[in-house]
Write an enzyme that holds these catalytic residues in place. Structure first.
Site, mmCIF file in Angstrom:
data_model
loop_
_atom_site.group_PDB
_atom_site.id
_atom_site.type_symbol
_atom_site.label_atom_id
_atom_site.label_comp_id
_atom_site.label_asym_id
_atom_site.label_seq_id
_atom_site.Cartn_x
_atom_site.Cartn_y
_atom_site.Cartn_z
ATOM 1 C CG ASN A 255 -1.974 -1.095 1.149
ATOM 2 O OD1 ASN A 255 -2.351 -1.524 0.062
ATOM 3 N ND2 ASN A 255 -2.439 -1.552 2.293
ATOM 4 C CG HIS B 186 -3.788 -7.212 4.943
ATOM 5 N ND1 HIS B 186 -4.780 -7.704 4.137
ATOM 6 C CD2 HIS B 186 -3.499 -5.967 4.452
ATOM 7 C CE1 HIS B 186 -5.089 -6.813 3.199
ATOM 8 N NE2 HIS B 186 -4.313 -5.744 3.381
ATOM 9 C CE1 TYR C 177 -2.575 -5.610 -0.283
ATOM 10 C CE2 TYR C 177 -3.099 -7.936 -0.116
ATOM 11 C CZ TYR C 177 -3.508 -6.615 -0.123
ATOM 12 O OH TYR C 177 -4.837 -6.307 0.028
#
Length: 818
Positions: free
Chosen positions: A230, A288, A297
């Protein structure tokens, strides 16, 4: 080199991807090795930003960003490029025919209505990016078309007015507001920048600044620091905003976000993690907080960080953090062990296994493209090795050709490597890899590979949410992925919608009915209560792993162990106990035979029926063989059962996500299943079986008779095997105990190999509960040749190793003795 080969089992247009892969492939082609497209700026400007810095330091970088989307100049007559161009044109033209930019329209496309919904405008921006890419890429039916350009400008205004603007507050999934929509919007603005009215561009930049002011924080939760993929995604978004706004301060924010200058490097992408998200020194990648996520990811982080490094190279804002070597080292440590001939192992793809449009081959191809992207700006010592690895990955995947899975930018880079005779394709990676920080194990041999998906109170058994991974109940309970180098589609060819989710290979399960997972908004994980999950590796070749099973919502308990010895995997289970009155099963195999497969199954030399629906108990079976897969040996017999069945399911049953939901089209596949039936409410039941991947029937029968690997213990105290030929003894101790003269004073995993030239020992504490582990060897040791600084050895007739395991997070401690 022509990359096209027949596709044997996978189908579907490569342009139809999941949200994460749509975002990923948007940046899948860095600019350094391709010439610019005429609509994207000059080669000199992009390859030497300083050359025109006096006139405009931003336009050369914007041209480079545009080429990262279009791939630059290429030969449209080249068969591979022609196919990729046709795929882009087909998808873009279809969306162009369907678009509605009329005044008063509530959506650009009928299936993405209303545009005020974040999932709808998020996906709409992604389609506009595809249209803009086709408009900016020479050779499509939309290239340079004035009507298309006008329509794109109108469409952007409609989405801004109706859906995505600074006056709105976030609702629904934050990802669409802060990553999905702004990334696609900024990419589109880069491609259309010469034609965008200044007031429109300013409005879009203000919108993105509202929802992505920096890469460091979650806008809808300002105290939450962004991490991993992210953060990398947001850094690219902020960089593109800075370039379009011609704002050096914003560009600095983007660059510094990679290193987390704001928080003194606490969340740097170039820093090894010891807990939570990020890369770990042992090769693990977690996102996460508790999910093994190398394949999605982790790949996105590699791609976005690599893209930004390439984008800013040679400019005043180039990434110069020396710790970038962490990213470089991750290619070999983190990605190579879980990439097999270009596919990404499902054990590290999390909830993405439920995405119809992003299967193991797709995620693998994306990762390969990111490795080649990173190679463009990496030191030769890294880049040369990566290009050789990528060439091998691409050439060996004949079932799902790389060229069918990627767009023009990634294809251009791959062809440059494939056509370079100086780059010799690397052989398949072999070895044993314990990725202790994410509870994963990978064992790789020249012709096959095996991955274990474990879980613990540290690493989630599964992640589900936003309608994804509805049937992932047992994927982290010791699921065993067996990959045959001659059939790379075992898990990519309709496996997840058709496999019996209660019978995943390697798992021990309570057969209770389960409700769908993750049907609500947001994502959630299950972390089981067990501490033991992991193992040890010896000489980078042999391994032992264990997991204590504490079943979710059941009284089922079991102690499970796996031993990896050259071309065999020995699986043991003990202490299998439950009191719920339901049947408990251990699944040896549940093999995908594809749509029409009917391979011969032999049990103890006798062919079994090939008809669908056949089943039979195999109470006294010693071995079995399945053509095209390999052999299975049952050293202790047991209540074994076999089944052939044809199963039909839909991807929609696994994934109802707003932008990743599967289709309702039925998928049918055939399966061969072998399992142990422990009966209802078993007490201290056990099992033992051996996987012989790729073995012939004759080899399997001979192995069953000769037992080159012997089970020497299988109970609640210790599970162990030995191979006299290899001089190997491997054991997992659940408590203090002894086996074969080897003693341990408490829980630990131990492998010992005694040869003429010396003794090697490996010890780990996968439960992470001990301070020290004391191991006594069954033979004399004269001296210590080499030992980790955590290992103390007292030589003698009965040597003692004292291993300081505290704080080692389940990693292996090794010693070489004489």
């Amino acid at each position: 080199m022509d990359l096209r080969r027949p596709i044997t089992r996978l189908s579907g247009p490569s342009a139809d991807l999941s949200r994460r892969q749509t975002l990923s492939l948007a940046g899948a082609g860095a600019a350094a090795v391709v010439l610019p497209c005429s609509l994207a700026g000059s080669a000199a400007a992009a390859d030497d930003p300083q050359a025109v810095a006096a006139d405009d330091p931003y336009e050369p970088l914007l041209a480079r960003a545009a080429r990262q989307l279009t791939g630059g100049a290429f030969d449209p007559d080249d068969a591979d490029f022609a196919a990729a161009l046709a795929a882009l044109d087909t998808q873009a033209a279809a969306w162009w025919r369907q678009i509605d930019v009329a005044t008063g329209s509530k959506a650009l496309w009928a299936d993405l209505s209303p545009a005020s919904d974040p999932a709808m405008f998020g996906q709409s921006y992604q389609r506009l990016r595809t249209l803009a890419t086709a408009w900016a890429t020479p050779g499509t039916s939309l290239t340079g078309d004035a009507t298309v350009l006008a329509g794109l400008l109108d469409a952007l205004r409609l989405l801004h007015t109706t859906g995505y603007n600074p006056a709105r507050s976030e609702s629904g999934n934050w990802w669409f507001w802060e990553i999905g929509a702004p990334r696609a919007l900024m990419d589109t603005c880069v491609l259309l920048r010469a034609a965008l009215p200044a007031e429109d561009l300013d409005a879009y930049l203000r919108t993105v600044a509202r929802f992505v002011p920096n890469p460091d924080r979650r806008t809808n939760s300002p105290t939450l620091a962004e991490t991993g993929a992210n953060r990398a995604d947001k850094a690219v978004i902020v960089a593109l905003r800075g370039l379009l706004a011609r704002d050096a301060g914003v560009l600095a924010l983007a660059r510094d976000g990679l290193s987390d200058v704001r928080d003194q490097g606490r969340n740097s992408l170039f820093r090894y993690a010891t807990s939570g998200d990020g890369f770990y020194p042992d090769g693990s990648f977690v996102q996460h907080d508790s999910v093994a996520y190398t394949g999605t990811y982790g790949s996105v982080l590699l791609g976005s960080a690599g893209q930004l490094i390439a984008l800013l190279a040679g400019s005043a804002h180039a990434v110069t953090d020396p710790a970038v070597s962490v990213l470089y080292d991750a290619v070999d440590r983190t990605f190579a062990p879980v990439v097999l001939d270009g596919l990404m192992m499902d054990a590290v793809r999390g909830r993405a296994i439920s995405r119809e449009r992003a299967r193991d081959h797709t995620d693998g191809a994306v990762t390969v493209s990111y490795v080649l992207q990173l190679a463009d700006g990496a030191p030769p010592s890294y880049a040369d090795r990566w290009r050789a690895a990528a060439k091998g990955w691409i050439l060996r995947n004949r079932e799902t050709p790389y060229a069918t899975l990627v767009g023009i930018p990634a294809l251009a880079r791959a062809k440059a490597v494939l056509d370079d005779p100086a780059v010799r394709p690397a052989e398949r990676l072999t070895g044993h890899f314990v990725l202790a920080d994410m509870d994963r194990v990978a064992h790789r041999r020249p012709g096959w590979a095996c991955a274990l998906s474990l879980s613990s109170k540290r690493i989630a058994a599964y992640e589900a949410g936003n309608g994804e991974n509805l049937h992932g109940w047992y994927t982290g309970d010791g699921m065993t992925y067996l990959y045959d180098g001659d059939d790379l589609d075992a898990f990519g060819d309709g496996f997840w919608p058709t496999v019996d989710p209660y019978r995943l290979p390697g798992t021990t399960v309570d057969t209770r009915a389960r409700a769908d997972l993750g049907t609500g908004g947001g994502t959630s994980t299950l972390r089981p209560k067990n501490t033991v999950a992991g193992g040890a590796v010896l000489d980078a070749r042999y391994g032992a792993a264990a997991m204590e099973l504490i079943a979710d919502g059941s009284t089922l308990r079991a102690k499970k162990a796996w031993f990896f010895v050259d071309n065999a995997v020995v699986a043991l289970g003990a202490g299998i106990t439950a009191s719920d009155g339901r049947t408990v099963e251990t699944i040896v195999e549940n093999r995908n035979l594809h749509a029409e497969g009917a391979p011969r199954l032999i049990v103890d030399g006798h062919p079994q029926p090939a008809r669908q629906g056949w089943s039979a108990p195999l109470t006294d079976a010693s071995w079995a063989h399945l053509d095209g897969t390999g052999g299975y040996v049952f050293p202790t017999g047991g209540p074994l059962h076999a089944l052939r069945e044809e199963r039909t399911g839909t991807w929609r049953a696994l994934n109802t996500g707003a932008d990743t939901g599967g289709s309702t089209t039925p998928v049918t596949r055939r399966y061969a299943t072998l399992w142990f039936d422990h009966g209802p409410s078993p007490t201290s039941a056990s099992y033992a079986y051996v996987l012989l991947p790729g073995a012939t029937a004759a080899t399997t029968g001979a192995w069953s008779r000769s037992r080159p690997v012997r089970i020497v213990a299988n109970d609640a105290t210790v599970q162990a095997v030995e191979s006299p030929r290899l001089g190997l003894l491997a054991a997992h101790f659940w408590a203090a105990g002894a086996v074969g003269g080897l003693r341990a004073d408490g829980p630990c995993t131990v492998l010992v190999r005694r040869r003429d030239d010396g003794i090697s020992v490996a010890v780990a504490d996968p439960g992470r509960t001990a301070t020290t582990a004391t191991v006594r060897l069954p033979f004399p040791v004269r001296q210590v040749v080499r030992a980790d600084d955590t290992v103390e050895v007292a030589p003698g007739r009965r040597p003692v190793l004292t291993v300081r395991v505290a704080g080692s997070r389940g990693h292996t401690h090794a010693a070489e003795l004489a």
